[in-house]
Design an enzyme around this catalytic site. Structure first.
Site, mmCIF file in Angstrom:
data_model
loop_
_atom_site.group_PDB
_atom_site.id
_atom_site.type_symbol
_atom_site.label_atom_id
_atom_site.label_comp_id
_atom_site.label_asym_id
_atom_site.label_seq_id
_atom_site.Cartn_x
_atom_site.Cartn_y
_atom_site.Cartn_z
ATOM 1 N N SER A 18 10.347 -8.363 -4.431
ATOM 2 C CA SER A 18 9.771 -8.623 -3.105
ATOM 3 C C SER A 18 10.700 -9.429 -2.203
ATOM 4 O O SER A 18 11.285 -10.433 -2.605
ATOM 5 C CB SER A 18 8.439 -9.367 -3.247
ATOM 6 O OG SER A 18 7.911 -9.660 -1.970
ATOM 7 N N LYS A 69 -4.226 -3.912 -4.235
ATOM 8 C CA LYS A 69 -4.813 -3.926 -2.893
ATOM 9 C C LYS A 69 -6.285 -3.526 -2.853
ATOM 10 O O LYS A 69 -6.999 -3.902 -1.920
ATOM 11 C CB LYS A 69 -4.008 -3.018 -1.956
ATOM 12 C CG LYS A 69 -2.599 -3.509 -1.702
ATOM 13 C CD LYS A 69 -1.883 -2.597 -0.735
ATOM 14 C CE LYS A 69 -0.448 -3.053 -0.506
ATOM 15 N NZ LYS A 69 0.242 -2.202 0.480
ATOM 16 N N ASN A 90 -4.401 -6.285 2.061
ATOM 17 C CA ASN A 90 -3.056 -6.766 1.719
ATOM 18 C C ASN A 90 -2.793 -8.193 2.203
ATOM 19 O O ASN A 90 -1.707 -8.723 2.004
ATOM 20 C CB ASN A 90 -1.982 -5.825 2.269
ATOM 21 C CG ASN A 90 -1.750 -6.002 3.759
ATOM 22 O OD1 ASN A 90 -2.668 -6.335 4.513
ATOM 23 N ND2 ASN A 90 -0.528 -5.770 4.198
ATOM 24 N N GLY A 131 -3.658 5.568 -3.140
ATOM 25 C CA GLY A 131 -4.030 4.166 -3.267
ATOM 26 C C GLY A 131 -4.293 3.535 -1.913
ATOM 27 O O GLY A 131 -4.575 4.222 -0.931
ATOM 28 N N GLY A 246 10.954 1.629 3.341
ATOM 29 C CA GLY A 246 9.822 0.828 3.786
ATOM 30 C C GLY A 246 10.155 -0.512 4.390
ATOM 31 O O GLY A 246 9.251 -1.334 4.596
#
Length: 273
Positions: A18, A69, A90, A131, A246
């Site tokens: 992350s 999530k 989120n 998802g 992303g």
């Protein structure tokens, strides 16, 4: 840091990749907030314990990433309307008796398309996965008036559940199918990968097995950003598609979370920096 420093963080599995801590601590320095933002590796099946522990430790806000999530929703004091419609959370904001859940993925993804100059209006859009991020992508495509939306997932029932919920406000055509249907989709223009396939350094796999699927596709957006180029993006680029990871989505959904937590506004120039 001192005794007044507020703690924020991100929970996921995996979480080591992350970039959110780097991003939020940067925002804090630029806006003069006394806080620290850290990663929390939360294993599957332990989300409820993690949320209770975070509240007991006075953690002010938490981002939630894959695969938590949806599971986190049952652990919250309240849920924002948009997050409830998407069916995934989120961002957690501390309240008096628990956390309230928000979803900023749809804002991040929308900004990503805007920045790249992509328009979903009147186009065929394929969403890979079913998802929480997939639901945000489907809602975005519906709101942007895509002509047709295909939700592709290994478990078709999960894809159909998303399709059914979106049909309530979307007048276009929406389909749910398995991966064996990919090559039967006529002339798709945009593909959004919301699965975690390919996530992590050294992982080289894609849910799209036949590279010929990308013929005629204008752009492929992958919510994964580590590694920078996943196999699905590599294959798409080989076939002449625009391939976007992303990172922009991460930046803009993170900014939205920061703004919610601190009732502040991150200007575009700071976002670009």
């Amino acid at each position: 840091m001192d005794g007044r420093t507020k703690v924020y963080g991100v929970m996921g599995d995996p979480i080591e990749h992350s970039m959110s801590p780097l991003m939020h601590n940067f925002y804090a320095r630029r806006t003069g907030k006394d806080l620290v933002y850290v990663p929390f590796h939360v294993n599957r099946g332990t989300v409820e314990a993690a949320v209770k522990g975070a509240f007991a430790l006075n953690i002010q806000g938490i981002n939630v990433t894959v695969p938590h999530k949806q599971d986190v929703m049952k652990c919250l004091e309240a849920i924002d309307e948009d997050a409830a419609a998407i069916g995934a959370v989120n961002t957690l904001v501390r309240t008096e008796h628990g956390y309230k859940g928000y979803n900023t993925d749809i804002l991040g993804l929308g900004k990503c398309f805007e920045i790249e100059g992509f328009s979903l209006e009147g186009e065929k859009c394929v969403i890979l996965g079913a998802g929480g991020a997939a639901k945000a992508a489907v809602v975005l495509a519906a709101e942007k008036n895509a002509a047709e939306i295909y939700i592709i997932n290994r478990t078709v029932e999960k894809a159909e559940n998303i399709a059914e919920s979106v049909r309530k406000f979307y007048n276009g055509k929406i389909y749910a199918a398995g991966y064996d249907f990919l090559m039967k989709i006529p002339s798709p223009k945009y593909v959004i990968n919301t699965t975690s396939a390919g996530m992590g350094d050294g992982v080289w796999k894609s849910v799209v097995e036949d590279i010929n699927f990308f013929k005629g596709v204008k752009a492929v957006v992958d919510i994964v950003y580590v590694p920078w180029e996943t196999k699905i993006l590599h294959d798409a680029a080989q076939m002449g598609c625009a391939a976007v990871n992303g990172f922009n989505m991460l930046i803009y959904q993170g900014i939205a979370s920061y703004e919610i937590w601190h009732d502040t506004k991150i200007e575009n120039e700071k976002a670009k920096e």
